[in-house]
Design an enzyme around this catalytic site. Structure first.
Site, mmCIF file in Angstrom:
data_model
loop_
_atom_site.group_PDB
_atom_site.id
_atom_site.type_symbol
_atom_site.label_atom_id
_atom_site.label_comp_id
_atom_site.label_asym_id
_atom_site.label_seq_id
_atom_site.Cartn_x
_atom_site.Cartn_y
_atom_site.Cartn_z
ATOM 1 N N LYS A 31 20.177 -33.585 9.282
ATOM 2 C CA LYS A 31 21.269 -34.253 10.003
ATOM 3 C C LYS A 31 22.176 -33.250 10.699
ATOM 4 C CE LYS A 31 24.125 -36.789 7.454
ATOM 5 N NZ LYS A 31 25.603 -36.720 7.580
ATOM 6 N N ARG A 36 24.044 -30.848 15.957
ATOM 7 C CA ARG A 36 24.366 -29.664 16.761
ATOM 8 C C ARG A 36 23.412 -29.487 17.922
ATOM 9 N NH1 ARG A 36 26.397 -29.335 11.838
ATOM 10 N NH2 ARG A 36 28.214 -28.027 11.375
ATOM 11 N N GLY A 104 31.622 -38.085 10.025
ATOM 12 C CA GLY A 104 32.683 -37.096 10.102
ATOM 13 C C GLY A 104 32.288 -35.901 10.940
ATOM 14 N N ASP A 332 27.083 -32.004 -0.978
ATOM 15 C CA ASP A 332 26.468 -33.308 -0.762
ATOM 16 C C ASP A 332 25.489 -33.687 -1.862
ATOM 17 O OD1 ASP A 332 27.852 -33.913 1.548
ATOM 18 O OD2 ASP A 332 26.354 -33.027 2.866
ATOM 19 N N LYS A 359 35.149 -37.674 0.883
ATOM 20 C CA LYS A 359 33.878 -37.904 1.568
ATOM 21 C C LYS A 359 33.833 -39.363 2.024
ATOM 22 C CE LYS A 359 31.647 -33.934 1.540
ATOM 23 N NZ LYS A 359 31.065 -33.355 2.773
#
Length: 445
Positions: A31, A36, A104, A332, A359
């Site tokens: 992800k 990016r 986010g 995570d 989170k």
């Protein structure tokens, strides 16, 4: 993820087979790297091909935002997308809000880019969960560079209105090892005349730096005495190119724990991103079990190095402690590591988990809730999680994942150790990062 009136739910329990099969699982793609790659492709003038992107909800939010800015993003084939851009100077003020969904990463990183585009005006929105997550950690340092950003509670929450400006380079001091804050400031620095630097505790993800160096940016990253300093000199315009995205180690972590918790059999996970800022969970699992082997993969096609993870089920798990300094490299994975610790042969304590409270949900309290529902002994002491271990039998449970994909997947792994059906509410939120999760879980007996 916003709940509908009918909350999706899923029932999961242990496989009736007494003989676990060997399995090779190609988990969801990364992800962070997909986000990016799309952003740099949008900034570049020309055509970029991204192979094996993750098409989960979060990354689709990033693509949607850039489409609204005038960037062409389309499927090239079943496993590739093509991005065509006239460069950041051609961004258009969108006619609609930029909806970041639950992401986010989208909201924080794109803020750094858009704040540095003079004449551009945008409004960032998100779902209820994202709109409750703090933004001033990005907004305040961008304002010190000259950004004009407005939003509720002095810009701490979405929606944010960003009026693009010519920004000034600045030396930033950040008190937390946050890749999102670091990346937003470095991205803003690409458009400044001169050097932008970010100093912060070491350990945060370094994908932005690696990708910029790969593209030829004047960027230097150094670590001394537990502190990282990254310096980038602008202006720098990313070139178009080719990206191939490896498997997300955060997604692979769930099948690593599943593999170790099975009664036997081998689980192989190929093409997993091999980046030390993302694989702290593997170091924890290696402390817990010797039945885990990491094999570097020489394939050079990927954006970053990859490896294969091989796990043998059936071995006892040793208890372990996680120290605060480790948390940035495995933040995570805490929920699924907690599941593993519940079955260890003694108590484990995870320290320094304050970031989990902001989170997609309060992951600290919700992780503790999951373990208690399953029958484990667990306590939260400040920002630490203590897990007694020695869980022998998982009792049937119904667990509300509250739209948090990591919690839903951790609950599914826990449920696979139960002899009775367990129910996960809001189960489909896994689509944020791993749309095929349940399909792959069902493939492993």
């Amino acid at each position: 993820m916003t709940k509908s009136n009918v909350t999706p739910k899923r029932s999961i329990q242990a496989s009736p087979s007494a003989l676990p099969n060997d399995a090779t699982v190609l988990c969801g793609r990364d992800k962070s790297l997909t986000h990016r790659a799309v952003m740099f492709a949008a900034l570049a003038r020309g055509e970029t091909i991204i192979r094996e992107p993750l098409l989960g909800a979060d990354c689709l939010s990033t693509m949607s935002c850039f489409r609204a800015l005038g960037i062409q993003i389309e499927a090239l084939d079943a496993r590739s997308i093509r991005v065509r851009s006239e460069g950041f100077s051609a961004f258009k003020t969108p006619a609609v809000d930029l909806d970041c969904g639950n992401s986010g990463t989208t909201a924080r990183l794109i803020s750094g880019i858009l704040a540095a585009q003079p004449g551009l005006k945008v409004r960032l929105t998100g779902d209820a969960s994202l709109s409750s997550r703090p933004m001033r950690r990005v907004v305040d340092p961008l304002r010190r560079m000259g950004a004009r950003i407005e939003g509720p509670e002095q810009g701490n929450f979405l929606p944010l209105t960003i009026q693009g400006q010519t920004l000034q380079p600045l030396a930033h001091e950040v008190d937390k090892a946050s890749a999102q804050v670091k990346s937003a400031l470095l991205l803003a620095g690409l458009f400044c005349e001169g050097e932008t630097s970010v100093r912060l505790p070491a350990g945060s993800r370094d994908h932005t730096e690696r990708m910029l160096q790969r593209m030829g940016a004047n960027l230097v990253s150094e670590i001394h005495d537990g502190m990282e300093q990254v310096r980038v000199r602008g202006p720098f315009a990313p070139p178009p190119g080719r990206y191939m995205i490896p498997v997300d180690p955060s997604s692979a972590a769930f099948f690593c724990v599943l593999g170790l918790l099975r009664k036997g059999g081998t689980v192989r996970l190929p093409e997993v991103l091999d980046n030390p800022t993302r694989t702290g969970f593997l170091r924890v699992l290696q402390r817990m079990s010797s039945a885990l082997v990491l094999t570097p993969d020489p394939d050079q096609r990927f954006v970053e190095p990859v490896m294969q993870i091989t796990l043998e089920g059936g071995a006892a798990l040793r208890p372990t402690d996680i120290e605060a300094a480790e948390v940035p490299t495995l933040v995570d994975e805490i929920p699924v590591l907690a599941v593993a610790a519940a079955f260890a042969e003694g108590p484990s304590t995870f320290h320094g988990l304050e970031e989990l409270r902001v989170k997609e949900s309060d992951r600290l309290s919700k992780t503790a809730e999951l373990l208690r529902l399953a029958g484990a002994e667990v306590s939260v002491q400040g920002d630490s999680l203590r897990i007694a271990g020695r869980l022998k039998e998982v009792q049937a449970f119904t667990y509300d994942a509250v739209g948090d994909h990591r919690l839903a997947m951790a609950a599914a792994i826990m449920a696979r150790r139960s002899k009775k059906p367990c129910c996960i509410l809001d189960s489909e939120c896994v689509g944020v990062s791993f749309p095929d999760f349940y399909e792959m879980l069902d493939s492993i007996v």
